[in-house]
Design an enzyme around this catalytic site. Structure first.
Site, PDB file in Angstrom:
ATOM      1  N   ASP A 107      -0.414 -18.697  -0.168  1.00  0.00           N
ATOM      2  CA  ASP A 107      -1.795 -18.867   0.291  1.00  0.00           C
ATOM      3  C   ASP A 107      -2.259 -20.314   0.120  1.00  0.00           C
ATOM      4  O   ASP A 107      -2.764 -20.938   1.058  1.00  0.00           O
ATOM      5  CB  ASP A 107      -2.693 -17.904  -0.481  1.00  0.00           C
ATOM      6  CG  ASP A 107      -4.078 -17.740   0.118  1.00  0.00           C
ATOM      7  OD1 ASP A 107      -4.272 -18.049   1.306  1.00  0.00           O
ATOM      8  OD2 ASP A 107      -4.968 -17.276  -0.613  1.00  0.00           O
ATOM      9  N   ASN A 150      -5.112 -13.983  -0.634  1.00  0.00           N
ATOM     10  CA  ASN A 150      -5.874 -13.169  -1.575  1.00  0.00           C
ATOM     11  C   ASN A 150      -7.084 -12.637  -0.811  1.00  0.00           C
ATOM     12  O   ASN A 150      -7.400 -13.103   0.281  1.00  0.00           O
ATOM     13  CB  ASN A 150      -6.242 -13.942  -2.851  1.00  0.00           C
ATOM     14  CG  ASN A 150      -7.165 -15.092  -2.609  1.00  0.00           C
ATOM     15  OD1 ASN A 150      -8.203 -14.958  -1.973  1.00  0.00           O
ATOM     16  ND2 ASN A 150      -6.802 -16.253  -3.131  1.00  0.00           N
ATOM     17  N   SER A 206       3.621  -9.942  -1.674  1.00  0.00           N
ATOM     18  CA  SER A 206       3.384  -9.319  -2.987  1.00  0.00           C
ATOM     19  C   SER A 206       4.492  -9.527  -4.017  1.00  0.00           C
ATOM     20  O   SER A 206       4.374  -9.051  -5.142  1.00  0.00           O
ATOM     21  CB  SER A 206       3.086  -7.814  -2.872  1.00  0.00           C
ATOM     22  OG  SER A 206       1.801  -7.610  -2.327  1.00  0.00           O
ATOM     23  N   THR A 207       5.573 -10.227  -3.667  1.00  0.00           N
ATOM     24  CA  THR A 207       6.698 -10.358  -4.603  1.00  0.00           C
ATOM     25  C   THR A 207       6.574 -11.551  -5.537  1.00  0.00           C
ATOM     26  O   THR A 207       7.412 -11.725  -6.417  1.00  0.00           O
ATOM     27  CB  THR A 207       8.038 -10.458  -3.851  1.00  0.00           C
ATOM     28  OG1 THR A 207       8.016 -11.627  -3.030  1.00  0.00           O
ATOM     29  CG2 THR A 207       8.294  -9.222  -3.010  1.00  0.00           C
ATOM     30  N   VAL A 234       3.276 -13.706  -7.543  1.00  0.00           N
ATOM     31  CA  VAL A 234       2.364 -13.444  -8.664  1.00  0.00           C
ATOM     32  C   VAL A 234       1.828 -12.009  -8.668  1.00  0.00           C
ATOM     33  O   VAL A 234       1.351 -11.545  -9.694  1.00  0.00           O
ATOM     34  CB  VAL A 234       1.177 -14.447  -8.702  1.00  0.00           C
ATOM     35  CG1 VAL A 234       1.672 -15.848  -8.952  1.00  0.00           C
ATOM     36  CG2 VAL A 234       0.341 -14.361  -7.455  1.00  0.00           C
ATOM     37  N   ASP A 237      10.401 -23.286   2.953  1.00  0.00           N
ATOM     38  CA  ASP A 237       8.946 -23.351   2.885  1.00  0.00           C
ATOM     39  C   ASP A 237       8.355 -22.806   4.185  1.00  0.00           C
ATOM     40  O   ASP A 237       8.552 -23.387   5.252  1.00  0.00           O
ATOM     41  CB  ASP A 237       8.555 -24.821   2.685  1.00  0.00           C
ATOM     42  CG  ASP A 237       7.068 -25.070   2.658  1.00  0.00           C
ATOM     43  OD1 ASP A 237       6.279 -24.133   2.858  1.00  0.00           O
ATOM     44  OD2 ASP A 237       6.698 -26.239   2.448  1.00  0.00           O
ATOM     45  N   ILE A 238       7.620 -21.714   4.104  1.00  0.00           N
ATOM     46  CA  ILE A 238       7.058 -21.092   5.312  1.00  0.00           C
ATOM     47  C   ILE A 238       6.132 -22.050   6.059  1.00  0.00           C
ATOM     48  O   ILE A 238       6.008 -21.976   7.274  1.00  0.00           O
ATOM     49  CB  ILE A 238       6.349 -19.754   4.997  1.00  0.00           C
ATOM     50  CG1 ILE A 238       6.102 -18.963   6.293  1.00  0.00           C
ATOM     51  CG2 ILE A 238       5.080 -19.979   4.189  1.00  0.00           C
ATOM     52  CD1 ILE A 238       5.711 -17.518   6.082  1.00  0.00           C
TER      53      ILE A 238
END
Length: 172
Positions: free
Chosen positions: A34, A24, A122-123, A125, A10-11
């Protein structure tokens, strides 16, 4: 030369000078990375993003760009928000994805950050194929002119981790 490391997890639990948020364009939170960054970082991040919307980014942050805010309650000095492109079969948006990594490192340099944790932009959703996303991420970071000493790719599952491990090769 930047040292590339990999982490599975988990970042939002990472400790770094800067965490990169796969944001987004609204900068106001959302799903995936996000939403997790906004939830764990607390209302300070949202307040800073709202201020950015009122001042410089009234129409939102364009894909490929990056901007920093406070990290709130996260164990980091800053959050660098970048908007990845949605993957398309009809249009090659690889340069926009590479720009996310370059621009995030540029902002990190402005902040004096030496350790930066990135998700696989971007990998999720946004549909970018993991292998291609990993290739663009690793090659862009390797080619970047930056004072950042360590880039840590924080991958959310074993498949993403293994893909980045294969692409990164000996640098991991």
């Amino acid at each position: 030369m930047v040292r590339i490391t990999l982490a599975l997890g988990d970042i939002t639990a990472e400790k770094a000078d800067a965490l990169v948020n796969a944001a987004n364009s609204s900068l106001l939170g959302g799903g995936g990375v996000d939403g997790a960054i906004h939830r764990r970082g607390g209302p300070e991040i949202l307040a800073a993003c709202e201020e950015l919307r009122r001042s410089h980014y009234g129409k939102g942050l364009p894909a490929g760009r990056a901007v920093a805010t406070t990290a709130g309650k996260l164990d980091a000095g800053h959050v660098i928000h970048t908007v990845g492109p949605v993957w398309s079969r009809e249009e090659d948006r690889s340069e926009l994805l590479a720009s996310c990594y370059r621009e995030s490192l540029r902002v990190a340099d402005e902040l004096g950050a030496r350790t930066v944790a990135f998700p696989a932009i971007s990998t999720g959703v946004y549909g970018w194929p993991m292998e291609d996303g990993a290739r663009i991420a690793v090659s862009t970071v390797r080619a970047a002119r930056t004072e950042v000493e360590e880039v840590r790719f924080v991958l959310y599952d074993e498949a993403a981790y293994e893909t980045f491990r294969t692409v990164a090769g000996a640098d991991e």
